[in-house]
Design an enzyme around this catalytic site. Structure first.
Site, short mmCIF file in Angstrom:
data_model
loop_
_atom_site.label_atom_id
_atom_site.label_comp_id
_atom_site.label_asym_id
_atom_site.label_seq_id
_atom_site.Cartn_x
_atom_site.Cartn_y
_atom_site.Cartn_z
CG ASP A 147 -1.95 -1.07 1.22
OD1 ASP A 147 -2.26 -1.56 0.12
OD2 ASP A 147 -2.45 -1.43 2.30
CE LYS A 148 0.63 8.49 -1.83
NZ LYS A 148 -0.25 9.54 -2.39
#
Length: 310
Positions: A147-148
């Site tokens: 995930d970012k």
């Protein structure tokens, strides 16, 4: 001093032959090791390579001549061109590379790969530019994602055959995939397993169901490392790799990941998500060699659990 021995991590030489990779087999220090292993260069030339920041040990740039080495560590020497390319990378650091794979450490806030029609800077497009500097036909292939706002270790393939092997045999090749999670509250159980079925709604949020409702089965194991009344530090291992799996499961047990407002967190004291990909152990898809990479737990995670906050 005993003669140092080194071997190439891959059975075949890397296509980027100007970059050199060695594995330490005896305790020594960095300068003598390099003088022994780097052929055709004087001691002064080797010192210059160190000073210019072209040498890394287990992915960390080292310039100290007397830096201690222990068996199993990986030493990488970059040529000037590659060193300049790497220094231009933002939010990612290459910790290992051969002709088939690239391992990186990604900072929180950096996308793994762009969404469709999104031209934001990502780990993937930066690495694509990096390999194309060596040859315009070179490419990078995504194998898995973070995930970012999750930091830590990521693996990319450098050719389609390697990508296919990794994706087709991921469960067989990857033997450990461990994260460190800082979660809200005092987790009472020392360890546990969460199993559920995950589905995604129209707003791209994942939901957990305790029985098979047609979603994807997700299994997460966790072990408490330390904690106080406000926060707990958990070692989390994945048996499956579903989207947002750890984040959903931590919310499910009543201890959302710090900073994860999407999945129930109340605050964001770290100014980032409290999730870090710490360890990846896998069999190299081409050479068959066992590879293990470990990233240190962010200091902020540890500091948050040192003592109770008043």
């Amino acid at each position: 001093m005993p003669k140092n021995k080194a071997k190439q991590p891959s059975k075949q030489p890397t296509k980027q032959a100007s970059n050199q990779f060695f594995v330490v087999t005896e305790e020594t220090t960095l300068l003598p090791f390099l003088v022994q292993e780097v052929k055709g260069k004087s001691r002064n030339a080797v010192k210059s390579i160190l000073t210019r920041g072209q040498v890394s040990v287990d992915g960390k740039e080292v310039t100290q001549h007397n830096h201690p080495l222990i068996p199993g560590q990986r030493v990488m020497i970059l040529d000037n061109k590659t060193a300049m390319s790497e220094k231009a990378l933002v939010g990612i650091e290459i910790i290992y590379e051969d002709e088939d794979i690239i391992m990186i450490e990604k900072e929180a806030g950096m996308l793994s790969i762009a969404a469709q029609n999104n031209f934001e800077v990502t780990a993937h497009n930066q690495l694509m530019g990096y390999v194309k500097k060596d040859h315009p036909k070179n490419r990078i292939f995504v194998v898995h994602r973070l995930d970012k706002d999750t930091s830590g270790i990521m693996l990319f393939a450098k050719n389609e055959p390697t990508k296919k092997v990794l994706q087709d045999k991921w469960k067989e090749l990857v033997t450990e995939r461990i994260y460190t999670a800082l979660v809200e509250g005092d987790v009472k159980r020392k360890s546990g397993t969460i199993e559920s079925w995950l589905t995604e709604n129209k707003n791209f949020k994942m939901f957990s169901c305790p029985f098979d409702n047609g979603g994807k089965q997700a299994i997460t194991h966790y072990k408490k490392i330390r904690g106080n009344r406000n926060y707990s530090l958990l070692e989390v291992s994945l048996e499956t790799g579903r989207k947002n799996q750890i984040r959903v499961h931590m919310e499910e047990i009543g201890h959302p990941i710090v900073g994860d407002k999407k999945y129930g967190a109340h605050g964001n004291p770290l100014k980032r998500l409290g999730l870090h990909a710490t360890t990846l152990v896998f069999t190299h898809p081409i050479s068959g060699k066992k590879m293990k990479f470990h990233s240190k737990v962010p200091k902020k995670f540890i500091q948050a659990t040192k003592q109770d906050k008043q």
